[in-house]
Design a protein around this motif. Structure first.
Motif, PDB file in Angstrom:
ATOM      1  N   LYS A 104       0.833  -1.201   0.000  1.00 28.03           N
ATOM      2  CA  LYS A 104       0.000   0.000   0.000  1.00 28.03           C
ATOM      3  C   LYS A 104       0.867   1.250   0.000  1.00 28.03           C
ATOM      4  N   THR A 105       0.297   2.336  -0.480  1.00 22.73           N
ATOM      5  CA  THR A 105       0.968   3.632  -0.441  1.00 22.73           C
ATOM      6  C   THR A 105       1.504   3.864   0.971  1.00 22.73           C
ATOM      7  N   GLY A 106       2.779   4.230   1.061  1.00 22.73           N
ATOM      8  CA  GLY A 106       3.409   4.493   2.358  1.00 22.73           C
ATOM      9  C   GLY A 106       4.248   3.338   2.876  1.00 22.73           C
ATOM     10  N   ASP A 107       4.022   2.108   2.361  1.00 21.91           N
ATOM     11  CA  ASP A 107       4.842   0.960   2.767  1.00 21.91           C
ATOM     12  C   ASP A 107       6.248   1.135   2.215  1.00 21.91           C
ATOM     13  N   LYS A 108       7.243   0.570   2.919  1.00 22.60           N
ATOM     14  CA  LYS A 108       8.622   0.581   2.441  1.00 22.60           C
ATOM     15  C   LYS A 108       8.829  -0.558   1.445  1.00 22.60           C
ATOM     16  N   VAL A 109       9.601  -0.308   0.407  1.00 19.50           N
ATOM     17  CA  VAL A 109       9.928  -1.310  -0.600  1.00 19.50           C
ATOM     18  C   VAL A 109      11.006  -2.226  -0.038  1.00 19.50           C
ATOM     19  N   THR A 110      10.746  -3.540  -0.025  1.00 21.79           N
ATOM     20  CA  THR A 110      11.717  -4.516   0.466  1.00 21.79           C
ATOM     21  C   THR A 110      12.366  -5.306  -0.655  1.00 21.79           C
ATOM     22  N   THR A 139       9.652   4.304  -0.832  1.00 25.48           N
ATOM     23  CA  THR A 139       8.309   4.209  -0.260  1.00 25.48           C
ATOM     24  C   THR A 139       7.315   4.104  -1.409  1.00 25.48           C
ATOM     25  N   PHE A 140       6.352   3.181  -1.279  1.00 28.66           N
ATOM     26  CA  PHE A 140       5.330   3.052  -2.320  1.00 28.66           C
ATOM     27  C   PHE A 140       4.542   4.359  -2.383  1.00 28.66           C
ATOM     28  N   PRO A 141       4.458   4.938  -3.579  1.00 22.52           N
ATOM     29  CA  PRO A 141       3.804   6.234  -3.725  1.00 22.52           C
ATOM     30  C   PRO A 141       2.290   6.120  -3.887  1.00 22.52           C
ATOM     31  N   SER A 142       1.668   7.271  -3.914  1.00 14.39           N
ATOM     32  CA  SER A 142       0.257   7.351  -4.307  1.00 14.39           C
ATOM     33  C   SER A 142       0.176   7.075  -5.799  1.00 14.39           C
ATOM     34  N   CYS A 143      -1.015   6.864  -6.295  1.00 18.18           N
ATOM     35  CA  CYS A 143      -1.225   6.622  -7.719  1.00 18.18           C
ATOM     36  C   CYS A 143      -0.706   7.818  -8.519  1.00 18.18           C
TER      37      CYS A 143
END
Length: 98
Positions: A56-62, A82-86
């Motif tokens: 989801k938006t705000g999660d850190k990319v692993t 960080t996963f961005p907004s659309c």
């Protein structure tokens, strides 16, 4: 039981049948009770994640790689991003590996 956000490691038991993606991006179908194998690319120990897992938006990319959101927008992300907004709507969204 582990959650879908957990990374699995080589030699751990598969708890949920499904498609899994290694850190190098290769996908394998694994069954409950199997052991997570070494990386099919390098032959070395690796991490695996469930292919259908969403971020989801705000999660850190692993795991680095290309991701797609619910609108079909594709982006490349690196570990620690960080996963961005659309990108299209600017609203929070879900992302998955492509």
């Amino acid at each position: 039981m582990k959650t879908a956000t957990d990374l699995h490691r080589t030699n751990e038991k598969v708890e949920e049948t499904g498609k899994y993606v290694c850190a190098a991006g290769k996908t394998l179908q694994l069954s409950h009770g199997d052991e997570f194998p070494n990386c099919p690319v390098s032959g070395k120990e690796t991490t695996w994640r469930h292919a259908n897992h969403q971020h989801k938006t705000g999660d850190k990319v692993t795991e680095a790689g290309y991701y797609q959101d619910a609108d079909g927008q594709k982006i490349e992300l690196k570990i620690g991003d960080t996963f961005p907004s659309c990108p299209k709507t600017g609203k929070p969204t879900a992302w998955h590996h492509v």
